[in-house]
Design a protein around this motif. Structure first.
Motif, PDB file in Angstrom:
ATOM      1  N   GLY A 125      14.467  11.981   2.735  1.00 54.10           N
ATOM      2  CA  GLY A 125      14.114  11.316   3.993  1.00 54.10           C
ATOM      3  C   GLY A 125      12.938  10.370   3.904  1.00 54.10           C
ATOM      4  O   GLY A 125      12.569   9.742   4.903  1.00 54.10           O
ATOM      5  N   THR A 126      12.317  10.241   2.727  1.00 53.03           N
ATOM      6  CA  THR A 126      11.208   9.297   2.574  1.00 53.03           C
ATOM      7  C   THR A 126      11.732   7.869   2.657  1.00 53.03           C
ATOM      8  O   THR A 126      12.732   7.523   2.030  1.00 53.03           O
ATOM      9  CB  THR A 126      10.497   9.497   1.224  1.00 53.03           C
ATOM     10  N   VAL A 127      11.058   7.044   3.447  1.00 50.72           N
ATOM     11  CA  VAL A 127      11.445   5.643   3.644  1.00 50.72           C
ATOM     12  C   VAL A 127      10.608   4.768   2.719  1.00 50.72           C
ATOM     13  O   VAL A 127       9.379   4.914   2.650  1.00 50.72           O
ATOM     14  CB  VAL A 127      11.242   5.210   5.108  1.00 50.72           C
ATOM     15  N   TYR A 128      11.283   3.859   2.011  1.00 45.36           N
ATOM     16  CA  TYR A 128      10.601   2.940   1.103  1.00 45.36           C
ATOM     17  C   TYR A 128      10.861   1.498   1.538  1.00 45.36           C
ATOM     18  O   TYR A 128      11.995   1.111   1.789  1.00 45.36           O
ATOM     19  CB  TYR A 128      11.122   3.099  -0.331  1.00 45.36           C
ATOM     20  N   ASN A 129       9.787   0.733   1.604  1.00 46.78           N
ATOM     21  CA  ASN A 129       9.890  -0.706   1.832  1.00 46.78           C
ATOM     22  C   ASN A 129       9.264  -1.399   0.624  1.00 46.78           C
ATOM     23  O   ASN A 129       8.089  -1.210   0.340  1.00 46.78           O
ATOM     24  CB  ASN A 129       9.153  -1.091   3.116  1.00 46.78           C
ATOM     25  N   VAL A 130      10.064  -2.175  -0.111  1.00 49.59           N
ATOM     26  CA  VAL A 130       9.580  -2.859  -1.313  1.00 49.59           C
ATOM     27  C   VAL A 130       9.594  -4.363  -1.064  1.00 49.59           C
ATOM     28  O   VAL A 130      10.620  -4.921  -0.668  1.00 49.59           O
ATOM     29  CB  VAL A 130      10.454  -2.525  -2.548  1.00 49.59           C
ATOM     30  N   GLU A 131       8.461  -5.010  -1.289  1.00 50.48           N
ATOM     31  CA  GLU A 131       8.311  -6.430  -1.013  1.00 50.48           C
ATOM     32  C   GLU A 131       7.862  -7.192  -2.255  1.00 50.48           C
ATOM     33  O   GLU A 131       6.982  -6.727  -2.990  1.00 50.48           O
ATOM     34  CB  GLU A 131       7.273  -6.658   0.096  1.00 50.48           C
ATOM     35  N   MET A 132       8.458  -8.362  -2.490  1.00 50.46           N
ATOM     36  CA  MET A 132       8.059  -9.239  -3.591  1.00 50.46           C
ATOM     37  C   MET A 132       7.001 -10.218  -3.090  1.00 50.46           C
ATOM     38  O   MET A 132       7.181 -10.854  -2.054  1.00 50.46           O
ATOM     39  CB  MET A 132       9.291  -9.997  -4.099  1.00 50.46           C
ATOM     40  N   GLN A 133       5.895 -10.330  -3.823  1.00 55.06           N
ATOM     41  CA  GLN A 133       4.808 -11.234  -3.444  1.00 55.06           C
ATOM     42  C   GLN A 133       4.445 -12.126  -4.631  1.00 55.06           C
ATOM     43  O   GLN A 133       3.745 -11.707  -5.547  1.00 55.06           O
ATOM     44  CB  GLN A 133       3.581 -10.430  -2.998  1.00 55.06           C
ATOM     45  N   SER A 134       4.944 -13.357  -4.613  1.00 56.65           N
ATOM     46  CA  SER A 134       4.664 -14.285  -5.712  1.00 56.65           C
ATOM     47  C   SER A 134       3.367 -15.049  -5.504  1.00 56.65           C
ATOM     48  O   SER A 134       2.698 -15.433  -6.462  1.00 56.65           O
ATOM     49  CB  SER A 134       5.818 -15.286  -5.860  1.00 56.65           C
ATOM     50  N   VAL A 135       3.001 -15.270  -4.234  1.00 59.60           N
ATOM     51  CA  VAL A 135       1.838 -16.094  -3.903  1.00 59.60           C
ATOM     52  C   VAL A 135       0.838 -15.275  -3.104  1.00 59.60           C
ATOM     53  O   VAL A 135       1.217 -14.515  -2.210  1.00 59.60           O
ATOM     54  CB  VAL A 135       2.265 -17.337  -3.087  1.00 59.60           C
ATOM     55  N   ASP A 136      -0.431 -15.408  -3.436  1.00 61.60           N
ATOM     56  CA  ASP A 136      -1.494 -14.700  -2.725  1.00 61.60           C
ATOM     57  C   ASP A 136      -1.822 -15.430  -1.423  1.00 61.60           C
ATOM     58  O   ASP A 136      -2.464 -16.468  -1.428  1.00 61.60           O
ATOM     59  CB  ASP A 136      -2.743 -14.628  -3.611  1.00 61.60           C
ATOM     60  N   LYS A 137      -1.363 -14.865  -0.314  1.00 59.58           N
ATOM     61  CA  LYS A 137      -1.620 -15.466   0.998  1.00 59.58           C
ATOM     62  C   LYS A 137      -2.831 -14.848   1.694  1.00 59.58           C
ATOM     63  O   LYS A 137      -3.073 -15.114   2.862  1.00 59.58           O
ATOM     64  CB  LYS A 137      -0.370 -15.336   1.869  1.00 59.58           C
ATOM     65  N   LYS A 138      -3.546 -13.998   0.980  1.00 57.92           N
ATOM     66  CA  LYS A 138      -4.809 -13.419   1.453  1.00 57.92           C
ATOM     67  C   LYS A 138      -4.654 -12.485   2.650  1.00 57.92           C
ATOM     68  O   LYS A 138      -5.644 -12.150   3.297  1.00 57.92           O
ATOM     69  CB  LYS A 138      -5.818 -14.528   1.824  1.00 57.92           C
ATOM     70  N   ASN A 139      -3.447 -12.058   2.969  1.00 55.55           N
ATOM     71  CA  ASN A 139      -3.271 -11.193   4.133  1.00 55.55           C
ATOM     72  C   ASN A 139      -2.499  -9.918   3.803  1.00 55.55           C
ATOM     73  O   ASN A 139      -2.083  -9.190   4.688  1.00 55.55           O
ATOM     74  CB  ASN A 139      -2.551 -11.945   5.250  1.00 55.55           C
ATOM     75  N   ILE A 140      -2.316  -9.661   2.521  1.00 54.40           N
ATOM     76  CA  ILE A 140      -1.401  -8.604   2.104  1.00 54.40           C
ATOM     77  C   ILE A 140      -1.882  -7.207   2.502  1.00 54.40           C
ATOM     78  O   ILE A 140      -1.069  -6.330   2.839  1.00 54.40           O
ATOM     79  CB  ILE A 140      -1.148  -8.686   0.583  1.00 54.40           C
ATOM     80  N   LYS A 141      -3.175  -6.960   2.540  1.00 53.49           N
ATOM     81  CA  LYS A 141      -3.680  -5.630   2.896  1.00 53.49           C
ATOM     82  C   LYS A 141      -3.348  -5.302   4.350  1.00 53.49           C
ATOM     83  O   LYS A 141      -2.885  -4.200   4.661  1.00 53.49           O
ATOM     84  CB  LYS A 141      -5.187  -5.562   2.660  1.00 53.49           C
ATOM     85  N   LYS A 142      -3.584  -6.244   5.233  1.00 58.28           N
ATOM     86  CA  LYS A 142      -3.272  -6.025   6.651  1.00 58.28           C
ATOM     87  C   LYS A 142      -1.757  -5.990   6.873  1.00 58.28           C
ATOM     88  O   LYS A 142      -1.265  -5.307   7.769  1.00 58.28           O
ATOM     89  CB  LYS A 142      -3.905  -7.129   7.507  1.00 58.28           C
ATOM     90  N   ARG A 143      -1.018  -6.714   6.051  1.00 61.97           N
ATOM     91  CA  ARG A 143       0.438  -6.689   6.181  1.00 61.97           C
ATOM     92  C   ARG A 143       0.973  -5.303   5.863  1.00 61.97           C
ATOM     93  O   ARG A 143       1.916  -4.834   6.488  1.00 61.97           O
ATOM     94  CB  ARG A 143       1.078  -7.728   5.267  1.00 61.97           C
ATOM     95  N   GLY A 144       0.379  -4.647   4.867  1.00 63.63           N
ATOM     96  CA  GLY A 144       0.784  -3.286   4.553  1.00 63.63           C
ATOM     97  C   GLY A 144       0.617  -2.371   5.751  1.00 63.63           C
ATOM     98  O   GLY A 144       1.495  -1.560   6.062  1.00 63.63           O
ATOM     99  N   ARG A 145      -0.503  -2.488   6.424  1.00 68.13           N
ATOM    100  CA  ARG A 145      -0.760  -1.686   7.634  1.00 68.13           C
ATOM    101  C   ARG A 145       0.269  -1.989   8.716  1.00 68.13           C
ATOM    102  O   ARG A 145       0.791  -1.080   9.372  1.00 68.13           O
ATOM    103  CB  ARG A 145      -2.176  -2.019   8.128  1.00 68.13           C
ATOM    104  N   TYR A 146       0.576  -3.277   8.894  1.00 68.52           N
ATOM    105  CA  TYR A 146       1.531  -3.688   9.930  1.00 68.52           C
ATOM    106  C   TYR A 146       2.930  -3.169   9.598  1.00 68.52           C
ATOM    107  O   TYR A 146       3.653  -2.695  10.474  1.00 68.52           O
ATOM    108  CB  TYR A 146       1.524  -5.211  10.044  1.00 68.52           C
ATOM    109  N   TYR A 147       3.321  -3.235   8.330  1.00 72.17           N
ATOM    110  CA  TYR A 147       4.651  -2.771   7.939  1.00 72.17           C
ATOM    111  C   TYR A 147       4.797  -1.280   8.192  1.00 72.17           C
ATOM    112  O   TYR A 147       5.847  -0.821   8.652  1.00 72.17           O
ATOM    113  CB  TYR A 147       4.906  -3.070   6.455  1.00 72.17           C
ATOM    114  N   HIS A 148       3.760  -0.509   7.892  1.00 68.26           N
ATOM    115  CA  HIS A 148       3.816   0.927   8.170  1.00 68.26           C
ATOM    116  C   HIS A 148       4.016   1.186   9.667  1.00 68.26           C
ATOM    117  O   HIS A 148       4.811   2.041  10.057  1.00 68.26           O
ATOM    118  CB  HIS A 148       2.524   1.611   7.712  1.00 68.26           C
ATOM    119  N   SER A 149       3.285   0.443  10.494  1.00 67.24           N
ATOM    120  CA  SER A 149       3.384   0.658  11.947  1.00 67.24           C
ATOM    121  C   SER A 149       4.774   0.305  12.462  1.00 67.24           C
ATOM    122  O   SER A 149       5.318   0.990  13.335  1.00 67.24           O
ATOM    123  CB  SER A 149       2.318  -0.165  12.680  1.00 67.24           C
ATOM    124  N   LEU A 150       5.376  -0.758  11.912  1.00 66.72           N
ATOM    125  CA  LEU A 150       6.715  -1.148  12.339  1.00 66.72           C
ATOM    126  C   LEU A 150       7.764  -0.136  11.882  1.00 66.72           C
ATOM    127  O   LEU A 150       8.715   0.153  12.611  1.00 66.72           O
ATOM    128  CB  LEU A 150       7.065  -2.532  11.803  1.00 66.72           C
TER     129      LEU A 150
END
Length: 266
Positions: free
Chosen positions: A76-101
């Motif tokens: 039942g563990t949910v995994y979200n895997v994302e490819m990040q080729s370019v550093d858009k400087k917002n990835i840490k907060k995006r992780g938090r947002y993805y968890h909330s969604l």
């Protein structure tokens, strides 16, 4: 559908670090299980794809997020895997947002807070987010004052294709090299290379990519047009506040009266 030379060239140069190719490669259940098992450090025997490309909207008026790879394992563990080729400087907060969604999506399906699934958000990055040279950075919620784990069962992992430090498996190193376009004689590397080739040789995938690119271009165009409208609306409002007439505003902004009236109606 008209295929431009630019789009055709992009298709020919696609590799595993492109999010379109990346999500298709990980749609192969054997590859996906293998990659997740190496990242998590334990064997994942069963996975279930929740959607081809999962889209979650927090509200009707909010920014929707399209998740590259969204799967659930046999526990039942949910995994979200994302490819990040370019550093858009917002990835840490995006992780938090993805968890909330992800939590919101699970709760809307009737889950109780206490029964929320474990969730793991994984970013595969072609750069070092934290600059410490590690292959993998794994984060959990912990107490600052005591050695206590919050046990909220959420995990965020950042993988670094440029890493040199850390105890990760050889297969995970092979996967990270493949993301950087480096294929080796190893069995797993050959599997990844073949899967990329299969995608590139597929007419169905090619047509899908062309439509994908067209949609991106359309979205960018709409975004530019929306930005221009917002800027024009702001200028109109400022001039209205100064007591200027529609005719005066139209003349100063070099627009027709009809355009100004249309913007005011919006």
């Amino acid at each position: 559908m008209k295929v431009t030379e630019e789009v055709q060239k992009k298709w020919e140069n696609l590799d595993l670090s492109n999010d379109f190719v990346f999500k298709h490669v990980l749609r192969n259940p054997d590859i996906c299980k293998r990659v997740l098992s190496e990242i998590m450090g334990h064997e994942i025997e069963k996975i279930e794809f929740s959607a081809y490309e999962k889209t979650i909207d927090a509200r009707l008026d909010s920014k929707g997020v399209r998740l590259d790879v969204y799967v659930k394992d046999g526990n039942g563990t949910v995994y979200n895997v994302e490819m990040q080729s370019v550093d858009k400087k917002n990835i840490k907060k995006r992780g938090r947002y993805y968890h909330s969604l992800i939590d919101l999506d699970l709760l809307e399906k009737g889950a109780d807070y206490e029964k929320l699934n474990k969730s793991v958000v994984i970013f595969v990055c072609k750069y070092d987010v934290f600059g410490l040279g590690r292959y993998q950075y794994t984060f959990h919620s912990k107490c600052e004052e005591e050695n206590l784990d919050l046990e909220d069962e959420s995990t965020t992992i950042f993988l670094n294709t440029k890493g040199t430090v850390g105890d990760i498996s050889d297969e995970l190193k092979i996967f990270l090299k493949a993301i950087d376009g480096i294929f080796t004689p190893d069995e797993f590397s050959a599997i990844l290379e073949k899967e990329v080739a299969n995608i590139k040789n597929s007419q169905e995938r090619r047509a899908e990519y062309m439509l994908y690119e067209l949609n991106i271009k359309d979205a960018e165009k709409r975004g530019i047009e929306r930005g221009r409208e917002e800027l024009l609306t702001e200028k109109i409002n400022k001039k209205l506040q100064k007591g200027k007439s529609i005719e005066q505003i139209a003349e100063e902004l070099e627009e027709s009266v009809e355009v100004i009236e249309k913007m005011l109606e919006k």
